[in-house]
Scaffold this active site. Structure first.
Site, short mmCIF file in Angstrom:
data_model
loop_
_atom_site.label_atom_id
_atom_site.label_comp_id
_atom_site.label_asym_id
_atom_site.label_seq_id
_atom_site.Cartn_x
_atom_site.Cartn_y
_atom_site.Cartn_z
N GLU A 93 17.92 75.47 32.84
CA GLU A 93 18.22 74.40 31.89
C GLU A 93 19.43 74.77 31.03
O GLU A 93 19.67 75.94 30.73
CB GLU A 93 17.00 74.10 31.03
CG GLU A 93 15.89 73.47 31.87
CD GLU A 93 14.71 72.95 31.07
OE1 GLU A 93 14.18 71.88 31.43
OE2 GLU A 93 14.30 73.61 30.09
N CYS A 119 24.74 75.17 25.22
CA CYS A 119 23.83 76.31 25.28
C CYS A 119 23.57 76.61 26.76
O CYS A 119 23.03 75.78 27.49
CB CYS A 119 22.53 75.98 24.56
SG CYS A 119 21.29 77.27 24.69
N CYS A 171 12.94 85.04 32.66
CA CYS A 171 13.24 86.13 31.73
C CYS A 171 12.08 87.11 31.77
O CYS A 171 10.93 86.71 31.94
CB CYS A 171 13.37 85.57 30.31
SG CYS A 171 13.76 86.81 29.05
N CYS A 202 8.65 87.77 25.22
CA CYS A 202 8.40 87.39 23.82
C CYS A 202 7.24 86.39 23.76
O CYS A 202 7.20 85.42 24.51
CB CYS A 202 9.65 86.78 23.19
SG CYS A 202 11.02 87.95 23.12
N CYS A 259 7.81 82.33 23.38
CA CYS A 259 8.93 81.70 24.09
C CYS A 259 8.50 81.21 25.48
O CYS A 259 7.82 81.93 26.21
CB CYS A 259 10.06 82.71 24.23
SG CYS A 259 11.53 82.03 25.02
N CYS A 263 15.22 75.92 20.86
CA CYS A 263 15.06 77.36 21.12
C CYS A 263 13.67 77.65 21.66
O CYS A 263 12.67 77.21 21.12
CB CYS A 263 15.18 78.15 19.83
SG CYS A 263 16.73 77.93 19.01
N1 SAH Z 1 17.03 86.29 25.11
C1 SAH Z 1 17.90 85.96 24.04
C2 SAH Z 1 18.39 84.51 24.03
C3 SAH Z 1 17.40 83.38 24.25
S1 SAH Z 1 16.40 82.70 22.99
C4 SAH Z 1 17.27 86.31 22.70
O1 SAH Z 1 16.12 86.71 22.69
O2 SAH Z 1 17.96 86.23 21.69
C5 SAH Z 1 17.27 82.03 21.68
C6 SAH Z 1 16.50 82.15 20.36
O3 SAH Z 1 15.32 81.31 20.30
C7 SAH Z 1 15.98 83.57 20.12
O4 SAH Z 1 16.19 83.94 18.80
C8 SAH Z 1 14.50 83.41 20.39
O5 SAH Z 1 13.77 84.45 19.81
C9 SAH Z 1 14.23 82.06 19.80
N2 SAH Z 1 12.98 81.45 20.25
C10 SAH Z 1 12.28 81.69 21.36
N3 SAH Z 1 11.17 80.93 21.41
C11 SAH Z 1 11.19 80.17 20.31
C12 SAH Z 1 10.33 79.16 19.81
N4 SAH Z 1 9.23 78.76 20.47
N5 SAH Z 1 10.66 78.57 18.64
C13 SAH Z 1 11.79 78.94 17.98
N6 SAH Z 1 12.63 79.87 18.41
C14 SAH Z 1 12.33 80.50 19.56
#
Ligand code: SAH
Length: 353
Positions: free
Chosen positions: A99, A112, A119, A123, A126, A343
């Protein structure tokens, strides 16, 4: 790559003009053709050899016989009804998809881009990591996302203002291709995007952050912090067990010092996990001597996850503590809320929904 690309290890969209020159000279073509082709791909967003109308029909025919041009399929395009955000699901030739999101701000468009299919960082809040890592994307596949968005939705002659590598994947785990992609984007014969308008987001891979600080490309680094408490961060982000808060913040300090760039800390606000006033004070204390700013992100819902977003008033109070302590802070606007474009909501395939 296909056998067609005689002697070239990279797909055509991943090549720098000099590399295209070598390929073309093997075909007996003059070097200026390489520049033309690069411009067609990266500035005019050509999809096929036939789009390259400044090149003679005969040569286009020849090129298509010798060199394969990777294709991208628009598997889905969803436009938000709330703002101008558009989310795409693009498919590559091996059937994998990622996406990409187009967002509009008062200063222009920002794209973006995803850097991996899936991945493996794990986390806990996410969606992108739910199915694990499938594969890295090539620089050409990242550039292709940018080209496709321009073709589909950018007004004629307009270029995106900025780019964030914050889609699916951990960009610094795919270091070489991501750096190559940023160089392609910056190339004067391509979009010519200033490095200062490119942001790489990382969950905190310390060695690669240090390597990036020495790459000589002044891009913005965004670090997903979410907590300065190792116990909490261990739970939210498995990567913290490898690179705990102290070593991460040390690397951040060094990155800011070495590049002279102001770092961004992303901090997703999760109810009763990391959103207390004590958490805010601890955060301010730990990052006090880093040239940075904090971006608070209200947690976006992910169906499979149980975390809840903090209330607007909690987020505001948290921000106020940081401000009082002299830390610049912004609260991220929620764009594309109705199309799961925010995000942490991006995924590999539509069928995961
Ligand atoms: N892998 C990279 C880039 C992708 S995520 C990283 O971890 O930075 C982009 C941002 O969205 C990151 O800060 C991530 O922690 C955040 N993110 C992930 N899941 C989210 C969610 N459910 N709500 C808000 N932010 C989230």
């Amino acid at each position: 790559m296909s056998e067609k690309n005689d002697g070239c290890q990279k797909d055509i969209r991943s090549c720098y003009p000099q590399e295209l020159e070598t390929i073309l000279s093997n075909m007996g073509e003059p070097s200026y053709r390489a520049r033309q082709i690069f411009q067609w791909l990266h500035r005019h967003h050509a999809e096929s050899w036939n789009d390259m109308t400044s090149i003679s029909k005969k040569l286009r025919q020849n090129l298509s016989e010798w060199l394969s041009l990777p294709t991208i399929e628009v598997l889905a395009r969803q436009a938000s009804g709330l703002d101008r955000t558009v989310k795409y699901l693009f498919g590559f030739q091996d059937g994998q998809g990622v996406e990409t999101v187009l967002m509009w701000y008062h200063y222009g468009a920002s794209i973006c881009v995803s850097s991996q299919v899936g991945c493996r960082m794990g986390c806990g809040f996410c969606a992108s990591t739910l199915g694990g890592l499938i594969r890295n994307l090539t620089a050409g596949e990242m550039a292709h996302q940018v080209a496709a968005v321009h073709r589909l939705d950018m007004p004629e002659g307009e270029r995106a203002h900025s780019l964030v590598i914050m889609g699916t994947g951990e960009p610094l785990e795919n270091y070489d291709e991501v750096v190559r992609f940023m160089r392609l984007l910056n190339h004067p014969d391509g979009l010519g995007m200033s490095y200062r308008r490119i942001t790489v987001s990382t969950c905190g891979l310390v060695p690669e952050m240090m390597r990036l600080s020495e790459e000589g490309i002044p891009v913005n680094l965004s670090v997903s912090l979410h907590s300065v408490n190792n116990e909490v961060r261990d739970r939210l982000m498995p990567v913290n067990r490898k690179y705990p808060v102290e070593s991460l913040l040390k690397a951040c300090r060094e990155y800011a010092q070495k590049t002279g760039r102001r770092l961004t800390f992303e901090y997703t606000m999760i109810t009763d996990v990391n959103d207390s006033l004590q958490d805010a004070a601890a955060l301010a204390d730990k990052i006090r001597n880093i040239h940075c700013h904090v971006n608070l992100i209200p947690l976006n819902p992910v169906a499979e996850r149980e975390y809840r977003r903090s209330s607007d008033s909690t987020i505001q109070r948290f921000a106020d503590v940081l401000t009082t302590k002299g830390i610049p802070v912004t609260i991220r606007r929620e764009l594309g809320a109705d199309i799961d474009a925010a995000c942490g909501q991006l995924r590999r395939r539509n069928d995961l929904r």
